[in-house]
Design an enzyme around this catalytic site. Structure first.
Site, PDB file in Angstrom:
ATOM      1  N   SER A 138       0.912  -1.302  -0.029  1.00 46.21           N
ATOM      2  CA  SER A 138       0.287   0.331   0.114  1.00 46.21           C
ATOM      3  C   SER A 138       0.964   1.574   0.034  1.00 46.21           C
ATOM      4  CB  SER A 138      -1.110  -0.138   0.952  1.00 46.21           C
ATOM      5  OG  SER A 138      -0.424  -0.563   2.000  1.00 46.21           O
ATOM      6  N   ARG A 150       7.870  -2.900   1.533  1.00 46.30           N
ATOM      7  CA  ARG A 150       9.337  -3.756   1.938  1.00 46.30           C
ATOM      8  C   ARG A 150       9.787  -1.903   2.003  1.00 46.30           C
ATOM      9  NH1 ARG A 150      10.610  -7.016  -2.844  1.00 46.30           N
ATOM     10  NH2 ARG A 150      10.195  -5.092  -4.334  1.00 46.30           N
ATOM     11  N   TYR A 176       3.804 -15.223 -14.482  1.00 43.92           N
ATOM     12  CA  TYR A 176       2.175 -14.164 -13.947  1.00 43.92           C
ATOM     13  C   TYR A 176       1.357 -14.454 -14.041  1.00 43.92           C
ATOM     14  CZ  TYR A 176       0.195  -9.344 -12.315  1.00 43.92           C
ATOM     15  OH  TYR A 176      -0.492  -8.247 -11.926  1.00 43.92           O
TER      16      TYR A 176
END
Length: 300
Positions: free
Chosen positions: A49, A73, A192
């Protein structure tokens, strides 16, 4: 000890819960002994976020009055987002910094947070990465990194939280983020697409397990969304496969997530909802190289 569906007493280990059809068995000692019996007041964890769609989701939830637990992160970026949300919306916001691909670190951070603050009302699994390549040329690291983050991240985040969510003995919400690639497949994105399709299957299965506990589990699948990661020179070609003739906005994805978190969405579970302007599978398969470049540059 617990009671099975035939009325027999059954002994389970300290944190065991199992299912026989639609019957759930819970070890009551875990509920009584865990300090996480203290519940939070409508706090929602949003992974990934710090920017893009995740940040838009966090902002929309804060606008609705939810307390928000930001995740990312990079601590400095999270701190800036935290300050903005608190100033603009006057809601409690806190941050968690860890890599969802790291199972032990993820579990430790989440359990420590709910030990201190109580369990969340809702969880939005948004964090993800992309590493695109033609399948014959794909590197082991490109496959592993995408699957470990996008698909294993689902497990790493939600597995430690399911029991605390159940133990709240109240309604709860889980929303996962997949992608148009997970629904339709996309050339150059076998890794993906596989991970995002896996999220869809896992979301539907978890929804069945948690439905009787009044915890809804739904999946949002964005299409082409307007972020700073889209190369401007491919936008014109990309729009040709979208009947709405425009990109979506992070706010439009966030609005759907906000609704799925609301009391009005209590009877909506096990659903995959696309936000893609009417994009079809046929259009995806006939897309040009330029369009695929635009799609593959996104991280939802």
């Amino acid at each position: 000890w617990g009671i099975d569906c035939h009325g027999k007493a059954v002994c389970f280990s300290a944190r065991c819960w199992a299912f026989d059809g639609m019957n759930a068995f819970l070890d009551i000692s875990f509920f009584n002994n865990s300090s996480t019996m203290t519940t939070s007041t409508q706090h929602i964890l949003v992974t990934g976020s710090s920017r893009g769609i995740g940040r838009a989701i966090a902002e929309r939830l804060a606008q609705s009055g939810y307390g928000v637990v930001l995740h990312g992160r990079h601590a400095s970026t999270l701190s800036a987002v935290k300050a903005e949300l608190e100033a603009e919306h006057n809601v409690p916001v806190r941050t968690l910094c860890f890599d969802i691909a790291e199972r032990a670190a993820t579990e430790a951070a989440l359990l420590a947070d709910i030990e201190q603050h109580g369990c969340y009302y809702g969880v939005v699994c948004n964090a993800g990465i992309a590493a695109d390549n033609a399948f014959p040329a794909m590197l082991d690291a490109e496959w592993d990194d995408v699957v470990n983050t996008n698909l294993h991240g689902f497990y790493n985040v939600l597995r430690p939280l399911v029991m605390p969510l159940v133990q709240r003995r109240s309604a709860g919400r889980i929303v996962t983020l997949s992608s148009v690639s997970g629904l339709m497949g996309n050339r150059g994105q076998v890794n993906y697409s596989a991970a995002k399709a896996g999220i869809i299957g896992a979301t539907k299965a978890l929804a069945v397990e948690l439905a009787k506990r009044k915890i809804t589990v739904n999946c949002v699948a964005p299409g082409l969304i307007d972020t700073d990661m889209i190369p401007p020179h491919v936008l014109e070609e990309a729009l040709k496969i979208i009947p709405a003739q425009r990109m979506g906005t992070p706010a439009e994805v966030a609005g759907l997530v906000n609704f799925l978190m609301s009391p009005e969405a209590a009877y909506i579970t096990r659903q995959v909802i696309s936000v893609n302007g009417g994009m079809s599978a046929c259009a995806m398969h006939t897309a040009s190289i330029a369009i695929r470049s635009a799609l593959s540059s996104l991280v939802w």
